[in-house]
Structure formats: structure tokens, C-alpha cells
Design an enzyme around this catalytic site. Sequence first.
Site, PDB file in Angstrom:
ATOM      1  N   GLY A 226     -16.595 -20.806-103.281  1.00  0.00           N
ATOM      2  CA  GLY A 226     -17.072 -20.220-104.526  1.00  0.00           C
ATOM      3  C   GLY A 226     -16.449 -18.853-104.719  1.00  0.00           C
ATOM      4  O   GLY A 226     -15.390 -18.545-104.173  1.00  0.00           O
ATOM      5  N   THR A 230     -20.034 -13.863-104.300  1.00  0.00           N
ATOM      6  CA  THR A 230     -21.056 -14.715-103.665  1.00  0.00           C
ATOM      7  C   THR A 230     -20.780 -14.824-102.169  1.00  0.00           C
ATOM      8  O   THR A 230     -21.710 -14.784-101.356  1.00  0.00           O
ATOM      9  CB  THR A 230     -21.065 -16.122-104.301  1.00  0.00           C
ATOM     10  OG1 THR A 230     -21.077 -16.004-105.712  1.00  0.00           O
ATOM     11  CG2 THR A 230     -22.264 -16.920-103.851  1.00  0.00           C
ATOM     12  N   GLU A 248     -14.411 -20.052 -98.501  1.00  0.00           N
ATOM     13  CA  GLU A 248     -13.221 -20.316 -99.334  1.00  0.00           C
ATOM     14  C   GLU A 248     -13.499 -19.684-100.691  1.00  0.00           C
ATOM     15  O   GLU A 248     -14.338 -20.170-101.442  1.00  0.00           O
ATOM     16  CB  GLU A 248     -12.986 -21.823 -99.477  1.00  0.00           C
ATOM     17  CG  GLU A 248     -12.831 -22.563 -98.158  1.00  0.00           C
ATOM     18  CD  GLU A 248     -11.643 -22.095 -97.350  1.00  0.00           C
ATOM     19  OE1 GLU A 248     -10.665 -21.604 -97.939  1.00  0.00           O
ATOM     20  OE2 GLU A 248     -11.696 -22.192 -96.115  1.00  0.00           O
ATOM     21  N   GLU A 384      -9.697 -12.106-110.999  1.00  0.00           N
ATOM     22  CA  GLU A 384      -9.673 -13.548-111.208  1.00  0.00           C
ATOM     23  C   GLU A 384     -10.346 -13.885-112.538  1.00  0.00           C
ATOM     24  O   GLU A 384     -11.507 -13.538-112.754  1.00  0.00           O
ATOM     25  CB  GLU A 384     -10.399 -14.258-110.064  1.00  0.00           C
ATOM     26  CG  GLU A 384     -10.294 -15.766-110.175  1.00  0.00           C
ATOM     27  CD  GLU A 384     -11.080 -16.498-109.098  1.00  0.00           C
ATOM     28  OE1 GLU A 384     -12.233 -16.128-108.829  1.00  0.00           O
ATOM     29  OE2 GLU A 384     -10.523 -17.463-108.539  1.00  0.00           O
TER      30      GLU A 384
HETATM   31  P1  NAD Z   1     -20.164 -19.202-107.324  1.00  0.00           P
HETATM   32  O1  NAD Z   1     -19.872 -18.316-106.175  1.00  0.00           O
HETATM   33  O2  NAD Z   1     -20.890 -18.661-108.484  1.00  0.00           O
HETATM   34  O3  NAD Z   1     -21.035 -20.462-106.857  1.00  0.00           O
HETATM   35  C1  NAD Z   1     -20.588 -21.349-105.853  1.00  0.00           C
HETATM   36  C2  NAD Z   1     -21.791 -22.032-105.236  1.00  0.00           C
HETATM   37  O4  NAD Z   1     -22.571 -21.058-104.558  1.00  0.00           O
HETATM   38  C3  NAD Z   1     -22.722 -22.695-106.242  1.00  0.00           C
HETATM   39  O5  NAD Z   1     -23.248 -23.872-105.688  1.00  0.00           O
HETATM   40  C4  NAD Z   1     -23.816 -21.659-106.410  1.00  0.00           C
HETATM   41  O6  NAD Z   1     -25.040 -22.188-106.817  1.00  0.00           O
HETATM   42  C5  NAD Z   1     -23.909 -21.104-105.004  1.00  0.00           C
HETATM   43  N1  NAD Z   1     -24.450 -19.750-104.900  1.00  0.00           N
HETATM   44  C6  NAD Z   1     -24.421 -18.764-105.829  1.00  0.00           C
HETATM   45  N2  NAD Z   1     -25.047 -17.673-105.364  1.00  0.00           N
HETATM   46  C7  NAD Z   1     -25.474 -17.966-104.116  1.00  0.00           C
HETATM   47  C8  NAD Z   1     -26.188 -17.242-103.122  1.00  0.00           C
HETATM   48  N3  NAD Z   1     -26.588 -15.996-103.320  1.00  0.00           N
HETATM   49  N4  NAD Z   1     -26.448 -17.847-101.953  1.00  0.00           N
HETATM   50  C9  NAD Z   1     -26.030 -19.109-101.723  1.00  0.00           C
HETATM   51  N5  NAD Z   1     -25.372 -19.860-102.629  1.00  0.00           N
HETATM   52  C10 NAD Z   1     -25.094 -19.286-103.815  1.00  0.00           C
HETATM   53  O7  NAD Z   1     -18.774 -19.814-107.722  1.00  0.00           O
HETATM   54  P2  NAD Z   1     -18.445 -20.774-108.938  1.00  0.00           P
HETATM   55  O8  NAD Z   1     -18.501 -19.968-110.188  1.00  0.00           O
HETATM   56  O9  NAD Z   1     -19.270 -22.009-108.816  1.00  0.00           O
HETATM   57  O10 NAD Z   1     -16.942 -21.198-108.630  1.00  0.00           O
HETATM   58  C11 NAD Z   1     -15.837 -20.464-109.034  1.00  0.00           C
HETATM   59  C12 NAD Z   1     -15.270 -19.663-107.886  1.00  0.00           C
HETATM   60  O11 NAD Z   1     -14.994 -20.519-106.785  1.00  0.00           O
HETATM   61  C13 NAD Z   1     -13.955 -18.997-108.232  1.00  0.00           C
HETATM   62  O12 NAD Z   1     -13.965 -17.693-107.717  1.00  0.00           O
HETATM   63  C14 NAD Z   1     -12.934 -19.847-107.488  1.00  0.00           C
HETATM   64  O13 NAD Z   1     -11.736 -19.189-107.154  1.00  0.00           O
HETATM   65  C15 NAD Z   1     -13.694 -20.220-106.281  1.00  0.00           C
HETATM   66  N6  NAD Z   1     -13.112 -21.400-105.649  1.00  0.00           N
HETATM   67  C16 NAD Z   1     -12.459 -21.241-104.469  1.00  0.00           C
HETATM   68  C17 NAD Z   1     -11.866 -22.336-103.857  1.00  0.00           C
HETATM   69  C18 NAD Z   1     -11.149 -22.206-102.541  1.00  0.00           C
HETATM   70  O14 NAD Z   1     -10.896 -23.230-101.924  1.00  0.00           O
HETATM   71  N7  NAD Z   1     -10.830 -21.016-102.086  1.00  0.00           N
HETATM   72  C19 NAD Z   1     -11.951 -23.595-104.467  1.00  0.00           C
HETATM   73  C20 NAD Z   1     -12.623 -23.704-105.688  1.00  0.00           C
HETATM   74  C21 NAD Z   1     -13.209 -22.602-106.276  1.00  0.00           C
END
Ligand code: NAD
Length: 480
Positions: A226, A230, A248, A384
Amino acid sequence: MLRIRNYINGRFHDPVGGEWIDNVNPATGEVASLIARSRVEDVELAVDAARSAFSAWSTMPAKGRSEIMLAIADKIKQHAEDLALAETNDQGKPLWLSKAVDISRAVDNMSFFATEILHTRTDAYQTDVHVMNYTLRQPLGVVGCISPWNLPLYLFTWKIAPALAAGNTVVAKPSELTPMTAFLLAELCIEAGLPPGVLNILHGYGPECGGAIVGHPAVKAISFTGGTSTGKTIASIAAPMFKKMSLELGGKNPTIVFDDVDVAHTARHVARAAFTNQGEICLCGSRILVQRSIYDAFRSAMIAETQRFVVGDPLEADTRMGAIVNEAHMNKVLSYIQLALEEGGTILTGGRRKHVDGRCAGGFFIEPTLVEGLSGTCRVNQEEIFGPVAALIPFDTDEEAIAIANSTEYGLAATVWTTNIQRAHGTAHRLESGIVWINTWLMRDLRTPFGGMKQSGVGREGGTEALRFFTEPKNICLQL
Ligand code: NAD
């Protein structure tokens, strides 16, 4: 209306608190289903189920686990059409992309790790004639897997497959923006004969449900994909508890185009790397560094290629770019386009919200947008955006290209386009990036280490790296 319920101990459950979240189809703007709003009480139930299931699952011969996981892979394949439609309705991406990439990769993830565990080895060290060491790799216990919305089933299975294959039991949470395919997967797991409690899938908001998984003392490791912020929050909870973590995170990936390439061919691939999945792939190349001697020709080719990304109803076969995942994210992406203008950039094509007629009139669409005239250090080129916005940046020398490429806090993926083999490898070696593609993009071999440097993450996924993450090494030393 359909309710996306939790899957705990092999059965579906309403959330303990009885609250539900609206699940909006981003292509239409309409509420399509309701999502369980899980909190700490639901996490307790899931962790209890996972703990109870651990002993039998972790001691099952690898072949047994493998057969069940292959049966799940088979079920995903059989239901590929339904899953692809569900993914598109949840996430907004074109249906053909869901079929070709997301769902087929979910099948591959399950079958790859199901068979990988049949071919593992372990280390042994002979210290001297009478002393032998060997290293066991044992599953950790209950692990937490938390995934994002951009490649929903693809990344969800990328985490749970190695965790399960290695003998762990899992409490997993998909993104609250795209929970549908993980919900459908639960039904397929039941049909495939996965024992109750081995995989538990909870739905809900990140801090409430994900945070409770991260903070639960019985959860031994967290595999998270994510955003970087986060990831920091998760690390701040999990690190003092000494949990294993695989993070990741985000990216701001450079694409470097040297002046010895075929301009038309390269522009086609560079545009694909920028705009596939509405630019909502962590690996998309949004900073396009172009050597000045071919800059004008490349810019013209890029404008043409960008305009080929037809935006429209994700269910139409000729749509190349679908909806942005939700209204808030659309507004965030549009705010970066505005910022590009404020920072002195020129929009070469795109730049606006796109209104699609008919069924998608209420949907969240943005034109693929190409910008130039921005410095490498401005916010648009450092932060980003995670949407269909890419910037062209000219450079003169190889040194300058590498310096610009390495100038962000991220280090996830980079792409180099050149026909000069020394330049290709020389540049790749110097890029601060966990993944470097040369003359290709998004080519994946599931055995290779996957992950980022710097603020793009900690640890690697894929192949043996993932199985190592989900196991604890134990060295045994024997005096003969
Ligand atoms: P996000 O961090 O908002 O959420 C990701 C997940 O984490 C979701 O399931 C969300 O509900 C959960 N989450 C949010 N806050 C949390 C907390 N405090 N504790 C535990 N879980 C929590 O990310 P997003 O908006 O869903 O995804 C986009 C991001 O993901 C972008 O930054 C993208 O670059 C990244 N991403 C990285 C990869 C990689 O392999 N490096 C792959 C895909 C996406």
C-alpha cells in the site's frame, strides 16, 4: 443489496458491530454492494480461528497443502469471467485487462507457490568431521496480509499464496475500495476444500480492521502492500512488537529513454508503462526522461501514443483506460494536474476530467495526461500521483539521467530504453531501484525478488524470498 461478509473459520459472518460500508462502482458512481465494517472484535474471531487451524495445516505434508491450493487455482480459472467482471465493477479497470492480467495472475500466484513448496531445499553445513548443522524453515503461525485496491485479487493472492504454502494460517484484509474478488475467493476456497480457519478474510477500513490485525499480539508477521505513509504507521505498531514485516510501498518510477532507440516503438511501450490501469500500478513509469537529441521527435510520438488511450466504459472492448478508483482519488489526481500548471508545466495532451455518456455518466474518469516543462525536483515529479499523469523531462548526459532518476525518495522500479548493451547494464547497476527493466516493462518472472528500496519498502516478495519471509529459520547443530 449484496453484502460482502467476513469469511471466518470457513463460514461467512456479518460484522460483530452490524455496520456496513457502501461499495461504489467507480465507472457509474452507484453503490453496488455493502461491505462489512470490521473492528477489533471481528479480528479476534479471525485470529482465534487461525490459531486453532495452525497445528493441522502446518503439519500437513507439503503435497497436501499444494493439492488444495491447486484446487483453489483451478476454481479461480473456472470462474475467471465472473471474477474479471467483479474486479472491473469494483476497481474501474477495463474488463479485458481484468481478464488478461488480474485474474490470470491470481491463478498463477496460487499455482506458483503451490508447486514451489514441492521443490524447496534447505542448507546444511559440515563444521568438521564430527559436527553437522542443518537449517529448518518452519512456518510462523498466524500471519496478517493487507493489500491495496489497484490490483485487487492479483496482490491479495500474491500475499496469501506464499503464506499458506509455507504452512501459516492467515488473517487477510483486501482494500475497502475493492473487496469483491476477495469475497468471491472465499466461496471458492470452501468449494476447493480449504480447511476452516486456514484463511480468514476480513473487510473494513484500514485503521480499524487492518490496524487491529497489525496490533494483535498473536499475529506474527505482517505482509503489507500500500502507500508509504500507511507503511510507516504499520511499522510504528509492528516494529516495537518485533513482528516480521514485508512492506511494499509507493513509487515514482523513472523511465529513461536514450537517443539510440527506435522512437515510435519505444514511445508505444513508454505510454503503456505510464497509463496502463489508469496509471494506478505502483510500477507505472510517470517520470519519462528523454535524451535531448531525440526529445522533439519523442514528444510528438508520445502525444500520439497517449491519445490512443481511449477512456470510456470499462465494459467496452475498445476502452483502453477505465475509471479512477473513486471520487476522492480522482480529485487528488486532478489536483496534481492543477499543481503541474502552477509549477510552470505545460499540458501536452489530456489534463481534464472526462465525462462518459450513458451508463457511466456518474463515473470518475480522467484523460491520460502528458506534461512537460517541469523540473525534476518539483512536487509533481517527486510525489506519487498514482493516476494517468506522466511528465517528460529532457536530459543531456547519462550521468544527468541517473541523477534525476535517483532524485526521489522512492526506489521501486525503473525502465531503461537503449540499444547499447553497456549503457543498459551500466545504468541499471547505478539506479536506486529494486527492479530495473531494460527494453521492456512489467515483464514478471514469479521466481525473482520483487520490492523496493528507500521509501518504496522493506523486504522482497516473490519466489524463495516470499517463502523465506513466511518461515522462521532454525539452525540445528549436531555433534556426531
Ligand atoms: P493504502 O495504504 O491506503 O491502503 C492499503 C491497505 O492498507 C488497504 O487494505 C487499507 O485498508 C489498509 N490500511 C490503511 N490504513 C491502515 C492502517 N492504519 N493499518 C493497517 N492497514 C491499513 O494504499 P492504497 O491507496 O490502497 O494503494 C495505493 C498505494 O499502494 C500506492 O502508494 C501504491 O504505490 C502502493 N502499491 C505498492 C505496490 C508495491 O508492490 N510496492 C503495489 C501496489 C500498490
